[in-house]
Design a protein around this motif. Structure first.
Motif, PDB file in Angstrom:
ATOM      1  N   ARG A  92     -24.779  48.127  -2.332  1.00 46.22           N
ATOM      2  CA  ARG A  92     -23.435  49.202  -1.307  1.00 46.22           C
ATOM      3  C   ARG A  92     -22.251  48.348  -1.206  1.00 46.22           C
ATOM      4  O   ARG A  92     -21.189  49.286  -1.477  1.00 46.22           O
ATOM      5  CB  ARG A  92     -24.287  49.577  -0.017  1.00 46.22           C
ATOM      6  N   ALA A  93     -22.077  47.336  -0.615  1.00 46.00           N
ATOM      7  CA  ALA A  93     -20.968  46.649  -0.527  1.00 46.00           C
ATOM      8  C   ALA A  93     -20.221  46.319  -2.017  1.00 46.00           C
ATOM      9  O   ALA A  93     -18.942  46.500  -1.947  1.00 46.00           O
ATOM     10  CB  ALA A  93     -21.174  45.097  -0.146  1.00 46.00           C
ATOM     11  N   ARG A 146     -20.217  48.467  -4.369  1.00 46.64           N
ATOM     12  CA  ARG A 146     -19.837  49.925  -4.774  1.00 46.64           C
ATOM     13  C   ARG A 146     -18.714  50.284  -3.848  1.00 46.64           C
ATOM     14  O   ARG A 146     -17.724  50.733  -4.082  1.00 46.64           O
ATOM     15  CB  ARG A 146     -20.949  50.899  -4.252  1.00 46.64           C
ATOM     16  N   LEU A 147     -18.637  49.863  -2.469  1.00 45.77           N
ATOM     17  CA  LEU A 147     -17.563  50.336  -1.734  1.00 45.77           C
ATOM     18  C   LEU A 147     -16.217  49.495  -2.067  1.00 45.77           C
ATOM     19  O   LEU A 147     -15.145  50.011  -1.989  1.00 45.77           O
ATOM     20  CB  LEU A 147     -17.928  49.804  -0.145  1.00 45.77           C
ATOM     21  N   SER A 148     -16.604  48.162  -2.235  1.00 51.17           N
ATOM     22  CA  SER A 148     -15.333  47.321  -2.893  1.00 51.17           C
ATOM     23  C   SER A 148     -14.812  48.001  -4.237  1.00 51.17           C
ATOM     24  O   SER A 148     -13.630  48.170  -4.589  1.00 51.17           O
ATOM     25  CB  SER A 148     -15.935  45.904  -3.266  1.00 51.17           C
ATOM     26  N   ILE A 178     -15.005  51.143  -5.116  1.00 52.17           N
ATOM     27  CA  ILE A 178     -14.284  52.521  -4.770  1.00 52.17           C
ATOM     28  C   ILE A 178     -12.741  51.932  -3.970  1.00 52.17           C
ATOM     29  O   ILE A 178     -11.994  52.834  -4.352  1.00 52.17           O
ATOM     30  CB  ILE A 178     -15.110  53.223  -3.514  1.00 52.17           C
ATOM     31  N   GLU A 179     -12.789  50.954  -3.180  1.00 50.94           N
ATOM     32  CA  GLU A 179     -11.545  50.685  -2.406  1.00 50.94           C
ATOM     33  C   GLU A 179     -10.564  50.058  -3.576  1.00 50.94           C
ATOM     34  O   GLU A 179      -9.460  50.734  -3.710  1.00 50.94           O
ATOM     35  CB  GLU A 179     -11.713  49.475  -1.711  1.00 50.94           C
ATOM     36  N   THR A 187     -23.425  60.698  -2.077  1.00 47.73           N
ATOM     37  CA  THR A 187     -23.176  59.259  -1.527  1.00 47.73           C
ATOM     38  C   THR A 187     -21.761  58.651  -1.610  1.00 47.73           C
ATOM     39  O   THR A 187     -21.237  58.276  -0.841  1.00 47.73           O
ATOM     40  CB  THR A 187     -23.943  58.376  -2.639  1.00 47.73           C
ATOM     41  N   ASP A 211     -19.329  57.463   1.449  1.00 49.51           N
ATOM     42  CA  ASP A 211     -18.931  56.437   1.126  1.00 49.51           C
ATOM     43  C   ASP A 211     -17.130  56.536   1.526  1.00 49.51           C
ATOM     44  O   ASP A 211     -16.752  55.580   2.450  1.00 49.51           O
ATOM     45  CB  ASP A 211     -18.715  55.712  -0.113  1.00 49.51           C
ATOM     46  N   LEU A 212     -16.464  57.459   1.041  1.00 50.69           N
ATOM     47  CA  LEU A 212     -15.375  57.913   1.394  1.00 50.69           C
ATOM     48  C   LEU A 212     -14.788  58.224   2.961  1.00 50.69           C
ATOM     49  O   LEU A 212     -14.139  57.479   3.455  1.00 50.69           O
ATOM     50  CB  LEU A 212     -14.807  58.952   0.717  1.00 50.69           C
ATOM     51  N   GLU A 223     -17.097  56.962   5.242  1.00 49.33           N
ATOM     52  CA  GLU A 223     -17.205  55.750   6.161  1.00 49.33           C
ATOM     53  C   GLU A 223     -15.933  54.927   6.050  1.00 49.33           C
ATOM     54  O   GLU A 223     -15.825  54.104   6.974  1.00 49.33           O
ATOM     55  CB  GLU A 223     -18.233  55.003   5.502  1.00 49.33           C
ATOM     56  N   MET A 224     -15.270  54.822   4.907  1.00 48.39           N
ATOM     57  CA  MET A 224     -14.231  54.200   4.657  1.00 48.39           C
ATOM     58  C   MET A 224     -12.907  54.855   5.164  1.00 48.39           C
ATOM     59  O   MET A 224     -11.979  54.253   5.100  1.00 48.39           O
ATOM     60  CB  MET A 224     -13.858  53.655   3.082  1.00 48.39           C
TER      61      MET A 224
END
Length: 173
Positions: A14-15, A17-19, A21-22, A51, A55-56, A58-59
């Motif tokens: 998950r971390a 994936r978030l990275s 996306i960023e 998902t 994620d978007l 949450e960010m």
């Protein structure tokens, strides 16, 4: 030695994936979730729309109107950091970095593709964090100790350029 940029590989977490996306939002003009999903898929990251939407959210990603009128996703520093001021002036992110770094960087040196940054005792982790928040395609990452930060760049020229940039930022105030 190859002239190509090193391939960034990410674990299936998950971390990571978030990275990803960023980084996609920082380096691309992303106007839809389907476009973002395709960018991630091109990196080998499969994600459902639900998902991606979570994620978007949450960010705290928001759709923002760019100078040319395009509406695209942006998050925190990604919305302001790459934007240059009038006449190629420094970005708002760089102005903030300059204020923070001016009292924390005691020396900067480039050695091949590395930049070594010295700080007062205890400040290196914070300085590395500030550097990491500034999007830079030529920086692979930073490593911090107690009073030393090592920035790993993609090549020798990038390291010298980043060392000069950091020194200029730290010298402004």
């Amino acid at each position: 030695m190859s002239d190509s940029t090193p391939s960034l590989q990410r674990p299936a977490t998950r971390a990571a994936r978030l990275s990803a996306i960023e980084q996609a939002l920082v380096h691309h003009i992303v106007t839809s979730q389907s476009q973002l999903s395709q960018i991630l898929a091109d990196q080998g990251i499969a994600v459902t729309q639900a998902t991606l939407s979570r994620d978007l959210d949450e960010m705290n990603a928001t759709k923002t109107r760019l100078a040319d009128g395009t509406v695209a996703y942006a998050i925190g520093h990604a919305a302001t950091a790459p934007a240059r001021g009038e006449n190629g002036g420094e970005s708002r992110g760089e102005q903030q970095m300059s204020r923070v770094l001016s009292g924390l960087i005691t020396s900067v040196a480039a050695a091949r593709n590395l930049v070594v940054v010295h700080t007062p005792s205890g400040a290196a982790q914070y300085v590395a964090s500030v550097i990491d928040k500034q999007p830079a395609a030529d920086v692979l990452g930073t490593i911090a100790g107690d009073d030393t930060v090592m920035m790993i760049c993609i090549d020798d020229d990038s390291a010298q350029s980043r060392a000069d940039w950091l020194l200029a930022l730290a010298s402004k105030n």
